[in-house]
Design an enzyme around this catalytic site. Structure first.
Site, short mmCIF file in Angstrom:
data_model
loop_
_atom_site.label_atom_id
_atom_site.label_comp_id
_atom_site.label_asym_id
_atom_site.label_seq_id
_atom_site.Cartn_x
_atom_site.Cartn_y
_atom_site.Cartn_z
N GLY A 211 45.87 28.75 35.96
CA GLY A 211 45.26 29.18 34.70
C GLY A 211 44.98 30.62 34.50
N GLY A 214 39.62 34.18 34.88
CA GLY A 214 38.43 34.12 34.17
C GLY A 214 38.24 32.80 33.35
N THR A 218 37.36 28.93 39.86
CA THR A 218 36.35 28.95 40.97
C THR A 218 35.03 28.10 40.79
OG1 THR A 218 37.08 31.37 41.42
CG2 THR A 218 35.10 30.66 42.55
N GLU A 433 43.08 51.82 6.66
CA GLU A 433 42.18 50.39 6.94
C GLU A 433 42.03 49.75 5.63
OE1 GLU A 433 42.22 49.49 10.03
OE2 GLU A 433 42.52 51.38 11.01
N ASP A 508 50.64 49.15 14.71
CA ASP A 508 50.89 48.22 13.67
C ASP A 508 52.49 47.68 13.75
OD1 ASP A 508 48.27 48.54 12.86
OD2 ASP A 508 48.80 49.49 11.10
P1 ATP Z 1 40.15 34.25 38.57
O1 ATP Z 1 41.40 33.73 38.30
O2 ATP Z 1 39.95 35.79 38.11
O3 ATP Z 1 39.56 34.32 40.06
P2 ATP Z 1 38.51 32.26 37.82
O4 ATP Z 1 39.30 31.30 36.83
O5 ATP Z 1 38.27 31.80 39.03
O6 ATP Z 1 39.02 33.63 37.70
P3 ATP Z 1 35.66 31.83 37.58
O7 ATP Z 1 35.37 32.99 38.81
O8 ATP Z 1 35.41 30.67 38.02
O9 ATP Z 1 36.91 32.27 37.11
O10 ATP Z 1 34.68 32.51 36.23
C1 ATP Z 1 34.11 33.65 36.29
C2 ATP Z 1 32.76 33.27 35.65
O11 ATP Z 1 33.02 33.12 34.18
C3 ATP Z 1 32.18 32.01 36.17
O12 ATP Z 1 31.21 32.42 37.22
C4 ATP Z 1 31.34 31.75 35.01
O13 ATP Z 1 30.30 32.19 34.94
C5 ATP Z 1 32.18 31.98 33.71
N1 ATP Z 1 33.05 30.83 33.14
C6 ATP Z 1 34.38 30.54 33.09
N2 ATP Z 1 34.71 29.51 32.75
C7 ATP Z 1 33.59 28.99 32.23
C8 ATP Z 1 33.08 27.76 31.82
N3 ATP Z 1 34.18 26.87 31.51
N4 ATP Z 1 31.96 27.32 31.54
C9 ATP Z 1 31.06 28.17 31.95
N5 ATP Z 1 31.17 29.28 32.53
C10 ATP Z 1 32.48 29.88 32.85
#
Ligand code: ATP
Length: 619
Positions: A211, A214, A218, A433, A508
């Site tokens: 995915g 973020g 993890t 704008e 644009d």
């Molecule tokens: P990367 O690919 O950059 O390693 P990742 O997919 O592992 O990112 P995480 O490190 O798990 O992303 O997410 C970073 C933070 O964003 C998490 O610690 C959490 O606080 C928040 N977060 C991400 N997704 C969610 C979610 N679905 N619900 C709640 N918090 C989330």
């Protein structure tokens, strides 16, 4: 090198350098501010006339203090003269000085006295660099192993998270229901692996979480460990790659053996693509260390007997570059995809991250979720934190909507820039704008306006923000055509109200051209071209980047595509011209308001233009 020496050597080094510097300037003849430069002949006459009281010779210069009125009475003020001595030594000079009765001081050249420092300098620099490298290596190792003895270097393994760390569960992961369901199936197995073993059921070994960055990969892995209450070994594949070949493989071995000892357990390897890229593709025959590490991971996973309750989770946002060997059955054969959150999921994520924060009653999390399309979970967490920081900075007791809105703009568009904009440029900006805004306001399929602003932020000088009322998964042709028209409306407005256009439409036009090309060459929305795939690039599934592909059609077809794209763009610009032409008065009013207020929200725009045509019609 002993630790004490290691710490003190840099200090010593700096000390020596400072000392050398000071020595170099020790007793340098002070040339007084009012010193007068005189010719050598004049200097000699002054000596003859016994008007010099004291003399310092340094390098090829003589600094002399004069007696006032030629007398030598003590306490009289004297002024300084400076002269340059001839290169050829003057045989009479010293006799003359002696006769004059002046006090003579000869200062040796620094070169003679401090040559030792010059000779030592390269060695000192060399020593400094050596110490710097040594210390960096040390701190790297210590940092990586959490302060453990660096002799663990060869065998060091992943960080095992202590159970004292607050337990994360699936409740902390908002949205991502499908991913949670798939990963959730493993909880039961991890809780009672024996039951599965007795029934001969083979345990799953590897799960690949894919995915965009973020999205909570993890977090999900941690939540699985929390739910099942098992040991969690967390490592990033990039940490395996070290300077020395074989270290990565040895760390993998150690990590797997520890995890097996503590089974049931979870190993989580982040950024799998750092070691998992297709083998043998690196420059110069590939990266030995990376390949050895990858091979070690594969062989460890093959070495599971089938009943060990160790599950390996790995995360990547580049599944396209992974070595196919990693994805074979028995390795990372379960694939779980995490998507960027939709509006509902964004609201849920915001709720999770604000549950312990003091929110003001005016904060509407679902509106904030609607206003943050494209934000990942990590972005939303960051937004909440930024808003809390802003509230703290302003000494507020709670976080208000304004804090969130301000930080949303900052995260989306960058910080407000204090840019000196000329009044005519500012007027053009407002016209531009207002053009986007008015056209969006009067088109039936355009997204509703959220905010229009002429406050410069990040790279943009201003912006018109529109938000879809509903999350869209497919884009109908009417919607796309209206979007093209809105994009080109800034330029149309400049032409209509100011009589010419500017470079302000750069972004644009780029976006509009990209969209028009996709409509023609990918989505079959051009009658002349028809439903044919004529794309020249592919979009990366997770990173949103375009990856160029070789062209698979003729030059003639390429020309036809170009013409269809250009026709579509011209048609859209003409539509924008027509709307602006028909609403000129309203346009002028909007420009005035925008210049006065700098930023208008949806209600303020409606107050000037009347009810929007597109409200509720966008879905
Ligand atoms: P990367 O690919 O950059 O390693 P990742 O997919 O592992 O990112 P995480 O490190 O798990 O992303 O997410 C970073 C933070 O964003 C998490 O610690 C959490 O606080 C928040 N977060 C991400 N997704 C969610 C979610 N679905 N619900 C709640 N918090 C989330």
């Amino acid at each position: 090198m002993p630790k004490g020496l290691r710490t003190w050597l840099p200090v010593l080094l700096v000390g020596v350098l400072v000392l050398g510097f000071l020595l170099n300037f020790r007793e340098a003849p002070v040339r007084e501010p009012g010193a007068v430069e005189v010719a050598y002949s004049e200097f000699k006459s002054l000596l003859r006339e016994r008007r010099i009281e004291a003399l310092t010779i340094h390098d090829d210069q003589a600094f002399a203090s004069l007696k006032e009125n030629g007398s030598s009475q003590a306490g009289e003020e004297s002024s300084q003269i400076v002269t340059t001595l001839p290169k050829m030594q003057d045989p009479d000079l010293f006799a003359l000085i002696e006769q004059s009765g002046a006090d003579l001081v000869i200062r040796p050249d620094e070169g003679d006295e401090n040559n030792w420092l010059v000779g030592l300098l390269p060695w000192l620099i060399f020593l400094g660099i050596y110490i710097w490298f040594w210390q960096r290596m040390q701190s790297n190792l210590v940092g990586r192993f959490g302060g453990r003895d660096p002799s663990d270097f060869l065998t060091g393994s992943a960080k095992k998270e202590s159970k004292a760390v607050r337990k994360i569960t699936f409740d902390d992961v908002a949205g991502q229901d499908a991913a949670k369901r798939e990963v959730g199936e493993l909880v039961d197995f991890l809780k009672d692996p024996e039951r599965y073993r007795q029934l001969g059921a083979e345990a799953p070994r590897g799960v690949l979480l894919m995915g965009p960055p973020g999205t909570g990969k993890t977090l999900l892995a941690r939540a699985l460990a929390g739910e099942a209450d098992v040991a969690f070994y967390h490592t990033s594949a990039s940490e395996f790659i070290e300077m020395f070949v074989g270290v990565g493989a040895s760390r993998v071995r150690k990590m797997f053996s520890e995890a097996k000892e503590r089974a049931p357990s979870i190993i989580f390897i982040d950024e799998l693509d750092a070691v998992g890229r297709v083998r043998g593709t690196g420059l110069g025959g590939g990266n030995d260390e990376r390949e050895q590490t990858l091979n070690q991971i594969l062989s460890e996973m093959d070495g599971f007997s089938g009943h060990e309750a160790v599950i390996v989770l790995a995360a990547t946002n580049r599944p396209d570059v992974l070595d196919p060997a990693l994805l074979r059955p028995g390795r990372f054969d379960r694939h779980v995809t995490l998507e960027l959150p939709d509006r509902e999921a964004r609201a849920a994520i915001l709720k999770v991250h604000t549950r312990k924060l003091p929110l003001a009653p005016d904060v509407d999390l679902s509106l904030l979720a609607a206003a943050t399309p494209g934000f990942s979970g990590a972005d939303l967490k960051n937004l909440v934190n930024e808003a809390a920081m802003a509230a703290a900075r302003s000494n507020a007791h709670s976080i208000t909507w304004q804090h969130f809105d301000e930080m949303r703009d900052k995260v989306m568009m960058g910080s407000v820039r204090s840019l000196a904009i000329r009044p005519d440029e500012r007027h053009r900006l407002a016209v531009h704008e207002a053009g986007h805004t008015i056209v969006a306001h009067f088109l039936p399929h355009a997204d509703p306006i959220y905010k229009v602003t002429i406050i410069p932020r990040g790279r943009a000088l201003g912006g018109t923000h529109m938000l879809p009322e509903e999350e869209r998964h497919t884009l109908p042709v009417d919607y796309l055509k209206d979007r093209l028209t809105v994009l080109l409306a800034g330029r149309s407005a400049e032409q209509a109200l100011l009589g010419d256009v500017s470079s302000g439409a750069d972004d644009d036009i780029q976006k509009a051209t990209q969209m028009a090309r996709a409509m023609v060459a990918r989505w079959g929305m051009s009658e002349e071209i028809g439903p044919v795939d004529l794309r020249q690039s592919d979009e990366h599934p997770f990173l949103g980047r375009e990856i160029a592909q070789p062209r698979r059609f003729s030059e003639t077809t390429a020309h036809e595509v170009d013409k269809a794209v250009s026709d579509l763009l011209r048609g859209s610009a003409e539509r924008a011209d027509a709307i602006i032409g028909a609403n000129r008065k309203a346009m002028e009013n909007l420009v005035k308001c925008l210049e006065a207020q700098e930023s208008l929200d949806a209600d303020e725009v409606e107050a000037v233009l009347g009810p929007a045509v597109n409200r509720g019609a966008a879905a």
